[in-house]
Design a protein around this motif. Structure first.
Motif, PDB file in Angstrom:
ATOM      1  N   SER A  97       1.034  -1.119  -0.400  1.00  0.00           N
ATOM      2  CA  SER A  97       0.333  -0.146  -0.395  1.00  0.00           C
ATOM      3  C   SER A  97       0.566   1.217   0.106  1.00  0.00           C
ATOM      4  O   SER A  97       0.956   1.919  -1.375  1.00  0.00           O
ATOM      5  N   GLY A 122      -3.051  -0.460  -4.520  1.00  0.00           N
ATOM      6  CA  GLY A 122      -4.280  -0.160  -4.705  1.00  0.00           C
ATOM      7  C   GLY A 122      -4.448   1.005  -4.709  1.00  0.00           C
ATOM      8  O   GLY A 122      -4.170   2.088  -5.277  1.00  0.00           O
ATOM      9  N   SER A 175      -4.440  -3.879   5.503  1.00  0.00           N
ATOM     10  CA  SER A 175      -5.605  -4.421   4.801  1.00  0.00           C
ATOM     11  C   SER A 175      -5.985  -3.652   2.839  1.00  0.00           C
ATOM     12  O   SER A 175      -6.173  -4.444   2.533  1.00  0.00           O
ATOM     13  N   ALA A 176      -5.122  -2.631   3.396  1.00  0.00           N
ATOM     14  CA  ALA A 176      -5.470  -2.276   1.513  1.00  0.00           C
ATOM     15  C   ALA A 176      -4.265  -3.110   0.648  1.00  0.00           C
ATOM     16  O   ALA A 176      -4.710  -2.890  -0.901  1.00  0.00           O
ATOM     17  N   ALA A 220      -5.447  -6.451  -0.015  1.00  0.00           N
ATOM     18  CA  ALA A 220      -6.700  -6.355  -0.946  1.00  0.00           C
ATOM     19  C   ALA A 220      -6.009  -6.085  -2.512  1.00  0.00           C
ATOM     20  O   ALA A 220      -6.421  -6.634  -3.443  1.00  0.00           O
ATOM     21  N   GLY A 278      -7.910  -6.774  -4.811  1.00  0.00           N
ATOM     22  CA  GLY A 278      -9.194  -5.626  -5.801  1.00  0.00           C
ATOM     23  C   GLY A 278      -9.945  -6.073  -3.838  1.00  0.00           C
ATOM     24  O   GLY A 278     -10.187  -7.271  -3.519  1.00  0.00           O
ATOM     25  N   SER A 279     -11.071  -5.306  -3.965  1.00  0.00           N
ATOM     26  CA  SER A 279     -11.937  -5.602  -2.553  1.00  0.00           C
ATOM     27  C   SER A 279     -12.985  -6.552  -3.336  1.00  0.00           C
ATOM     28  O   SER A 279     -13.074  -6.110  -3.944  1.00  0.00           O
ATOM     29  N   LEU A 280     -13.669  -7.782  -2.343  1.00  0.00           N
ATOM     30  CA  LEU A 280     -14.332  -8.359  -2.352  1.00  0.00           C
ATOM     31  C   LEU A 280     -15.902  -7.171  -3.092  1.00  0.00           C
ATOM     32  O   LEU A 280     -16.195  -8.135  -3.915  1.00  0.00           O
ATOM     33  N   ALA A 281     -15.819  -6.169  -2.776  1.00  0.00           N
ATOM     34  CA  ALA A 281     -16.958  -5.703  -3.467  1.00  0.00           C
ATOM     35  C   ALA A 281     -16.804  -5.061  -4.288  1.00  0.00           C
ATOM     36  O   ALA A 281     -17.858  -5.464  -5.472  1.00  0.00           O
ATOM     37  N   SER A 282     -15.373  -5.007  -5.256  1.00  0.00           N
ATOM     38  CA  SER A 282     -15.435  -5.027  -6.406  1.00  0.00           C
ATOM     39  C   SER A 282     -15.327  -5.909  -6.950  1.00  0.00           C
ATOM     40  O   SER A 282     -14.879  -6.397  -8.506  1.00  0.00           O
ATOM     41  N   GLY A 292     -10.465 -10.283  -2.284  1.00  0.00           N
ATOM     42  CA  GLY A 292      -9.483  -9.052  -0.763  1.00  0.00           C
ATOM     43  C   GLY A 292      -8.463  -9.574  -0.490  1.00  0.00           C
ATOM     44  O   GLY A 292      -7.308 -10.171  -0.742  1.00  0.00           O
ATOM     45  N   MET A 293      -8.455  -9.362   1.293  1.00  0.00           N
ATOM     46  CA  MET A 293      -7.359  -9.110   2.014  1.00  0.00           C
ATOM     47  C   MET A 293      -7.274 -10.614   2.272  1.00  0.00           C
ATOM     48  O   MET A 293      -6.095 -11.382   2.377  1.00  0.00           O
TER      49      MET A 293
END
Length: 137
Positions: free
Chosen positions: A73, A78, A91-92, A95, A100-104, A108-109
């Motif tokens: 990071s 990211g 965390s960033a 991910a 990328g994040s789970l939402a994207s 994720g992490m």
């Protein structure tokens, strides 16, 4: 032939293709597994050393994953790369390494941590394998 029959034919064709691919993969993996088992039987001491090195380096990589995530990071990996610190940076970074994040839609992490751990284990296995090869000459 109507659209429904055409759709069913397409789905069946895709299913047959997947079946052929999976069957071929299983055949290849099965052959490789037999070879690996034979190698372990022939060299139990070296195989134990190889496995221990992979487990040890994988464990070290797992323990270091948060620090590696923070470093990633800080290096600008990211969306918020370089602007975060502490746990948020870790965390960033993890991910970002995980796609990328789970939402994207990324892994994720968890996937980031798994990638770091697997890379550490593979590195340890490669180094120990090279060491054992040099010792056997």
């Amino acid at each position: 032939m109507g659209w429904y029959e055409s759709l069913v034919d397409s789905i069946e064709s895709v299913g047959r293709g997947i079946d052929r691919a999976v069957t071929g993969t299983i055949d290849v993996v099965g052959g490789g597994l037999d070879s690996a088992i034979d190698t372990v039987k022939e060299n139990p001491g070296k195989s134990a050393f190889f496995a221990a090195a992979a487990v040890a380096t994988g464990g070290v990589a797992l323990a270091a994953a948060p620090a590696i995530g923070a470093a990633a990071s800080a290096a600008g990996l990211g969306v918020a790369g370089g602007t975060l610190s502490g746990a948020a940076a870790s965390s960033a970074g993890l991910a970002a390494i995980g796609g990328g994040s789970l939402a994207s839609g990324g892994g994720g992490m968890l996937l980031g941590t798994q990638i770091i751990t697997a890379t550490g284990a593979a590195g340890g296995a490669a180094v120990s394998g090279s060491f054992l090869k040099m010792q056997s000459k």
